[in-house]
Each structure stands twice: as structure tokens, then as C-alpha cells.
Write a protein that holds these residues in place. Structure first.
Motif, PDB file in Angstrom:
ATOM      1  N   HIS A  33     -40.320  57.251 -21.812  1.00  0.00           N
ATOM      2  CA  HIS A  33     -41.371  56.470 -22.456  1.00  0.00           C
ATOM      3  C   HIS A  33     -42.468  57.332 -23.094  1.00  0.00           C
ATOM      4  N   TYR A  34     -43.198  58.091 -22.290  1.00  0.00           N
ATOM      5  CA  TYR A  34     -44.299  58.866 -22.863  1.00  0.00           C
ATOM      6  C   TYR A  34     -43.820  59.857 -23.922  1.00  0.00           C
ATOM      7  N   ILE A  35     -42.627  60.358 -23.751  1.00  0.00           N
ATOM      8  CA  ILE A  35     -42.124  61.348 -24.699  1.00  0.00           C
ATOM      9  C   ILE A  35     -41.979  60.747 -26.096  1.00  0.00           C
ATOM     10  N   TRP A  36     -41.902  59.396 -26.176  1.00  0.00           N
ATOM     11  CA  TRP A  36     -41.715  58.711 -27.464  1.00  0.00           C
ATOM     12  C   TRP A  36     -43.020  58.174 -28.040  1.00  0.00           C
ATOM     13  N   LEU A  37     -44.148  58.560 -27.473  1.00  0.00           N
ATOM     14  CA  LEU A  37     -45.424  58.066 -27.981  1.00  0.00           C
ATOM     15  C   LEU A  37     -46.128  59.085 -28.866  1.00  0.00           C
TER      16      LEU A  37
END
Length: 259
Positions: free
Chosen positions: A86-90
Motif C-alpha cells: 500500500h504505502y509503496i504505491w502512494l
């Protein structure tokens, strides 16, 4: 909610203590009976029973000692999912900005008649369908991230102080950007409804005393305002994401067990 871990630890400790007490009582009773009978078979059975009881007590003790480690491991598995899935795609690769680009141009084109010039012809229905899917994807991601954070709390895992403010800012920027995208979707639907009755045109045709394309001005302004939000929040997301992950921190630097 670390109280669950505390309660579990107390339960195991109590069970181990009870096991020791039962073992003592059992040993006294067995050896008392053996002393009376004097049977070698009874002696062997008593020793075997005592060994089994001791083994059970040690199993309780070992389980209690491993409980914090197992709990921490499960917590870090969730933290890794939160970061890697998740965070890696923000960061800059997030789609929220590109999701709204064509819908905004389409809405603005209904008023100025130039914004969508030169773009491949596409219907409002197609744009609505694509943006609906994108908005749902962002909602699903945010919901899943919220669920993971809640579960991390039960394992006593927290973002470290060094990264706490940045993660909060990243969450906030993503929320604002995706909410603005959802607003643009609503404006696009309203634009489509108006176009069914009063199709936008380059001509000077009037409807109810108003130039038809000027009827789209409120939608033009709404789309422009929300697109400005998306652009600003996306810029913030990219910056914060870079600040957090450019040095490739380990999961242990991002999260810690709260004592």
C-alpha cells in the motif's frame, strides 16, 4: 489493544501455576499409595505420571516465553503488508492524478470548447466508468490500510517517532486527493445529465435565455477547483513518499513494539 496480550500472559501464567500445584498434589497422593502397596509397577507408573505432568508444566512455561515473540512476528508481517502493498504505491506511481485528467478536460471542454480538442474521442459514459473503477480502487486501498492499522494496534506495533508525522501527512494527502477525485466523478455525472438535454455546442444557441455552453460554467469551475486539490495533494504525496522511502528504511526503523 495490548490488554489482550496481557490477559493472555496472565492466563498462561495462572495455568502454569495451577499445573505445578496439581503436580505437587498428584505426586504426594501417588507416592503415598506406592508406599502403602510397595508394588514396583506402581512405582514405575507413578514416575511416568510425574514425568508427564512435569512435561506439561514446562510446555506451559515455554509457550508463555514464546508468546511475545510470536505476537511481534505476526505484527511485523502486517506492517510489511502495509508498506509493500500500500504505502509503496502512494508516491509518483500513484494513479490518482492521471485518473482525473481526462474527465476534467471533458468537463471543461463543454464550456470552453477547446480543452478536449485533439484528444481521442471518448464518451462521458466511458469516462464515468473508468473513473468509478479508479475511485473504488482508492477507497478499497484506504479501507484496507485502515484495517491493517487497527490490527497493528492489537499487536502493540506503532510507527516510530521519526516517521510518525510523515506517515500521517501521507495518509492525509492521499485521503484529500482521492476524495477530490470522487467529487470530480460526481461533477462528471452531472455534466453528462445536462448534456442529455442541452448538448454543448460551438454555436450561439440559447436555452432559457442563456448561451448553452455557459450552462456548464458551474461544472467547469467545480472540476477546476477539485483538480487543483488533486494536483497539490499528489505533489505532497510524492514529496513525502520520497522523504520516507528514498533511503530504503528497514521495517524495524519504520515500526516498533510499544512497551
Amino acid at each position: 489493544m495490548r490488554w489482550l496480550q496481557v490477559v493472555a500472559g496472565h492466563l498462561i501464567t495462572g495455568a502454569a501455576s495451577a499445573g505445578v500445584a496439581c503436580l505437587f498434589v498428584l505426586a504426594v497422593v501417588l507416592f503415598y499409595q506406592v508406599a502403602e502397596t510397595g508394588s514396583a509397577a506402581d512405582w514405575v507408573a507413578s514416575v511416568a505420571n510425574a514425568v508427564m505432568a512435569i512435561t506439561a508444566v514446562f510446555a506451559f512455561i515455554v509457550a508463555r516465553s514464546w508468546l511475545p515473540q510470536l505476537t511481534t512476528q505476526e505484527g511485523y508481517k502486517l506492517a510489511i503488508e502495509l508498506v509493500n502493498d500500500h504505502y509503496i504505491w502512494l508516491g509518483v506511481q500513484n494513479s490518482v492524478l492521471t485518473d482525473v485528467t481526462r474527465p476534467v478536460l471533458y468537463i471543461q471542454h463543454q464550456f470552453d470548447r477547446v480543452s478536449f480538442t485533439g484528444s481521442p474521442e471518448v464518451s462521458a459514459g466511458e469516462l464515468i466508468k473508468a473513473l468509478e473503477q479508479a475511485v473504488q480502487l482508492h477507497k478499497t486501498r484506504r479501507d484496507r490500510m485502515g484495517q491493517i492499522r487497527l490490527r497493528l494496534d492489537t499487536y502493540g506495533l506503532r510507527v516510530t517517532h521519526a516517521y510518525e508525522d510523515r506517515f500521517l501527512a501521507l495518509d492525509r494527502a492521499y485521503m484529500h486527493a482521492s476524495d477530490a477525485a470522487a467529487s470530480i466523478l460526481q461533477t462528471l455525472k452531472e455534466t453528462q445529465e445536462l448534456s442529455k438535454e442541452y448538448p454543448s455546442t460551438d454555436s450561439t444557441l440559447l436555452a432559457k435565455g442563456t448561451l448553452i455552453r455557459e450552462m456548464y460554467l458551474p461544472f467547469y469551475r467545480a472540476a477546476e477547483e477539485k483538480n487543483f486539490v488533486v494536483e497539490n495533494e499528489f505533489t505532497q504525496m510524492a514529496k513525502i513518499h520520497r522523504d520516507i522511502f528514498s533511503c530504503r528504511p528497514s521495517i524495524g526503523k519504520l515500526f516498533k513494539v510499544e512497551k
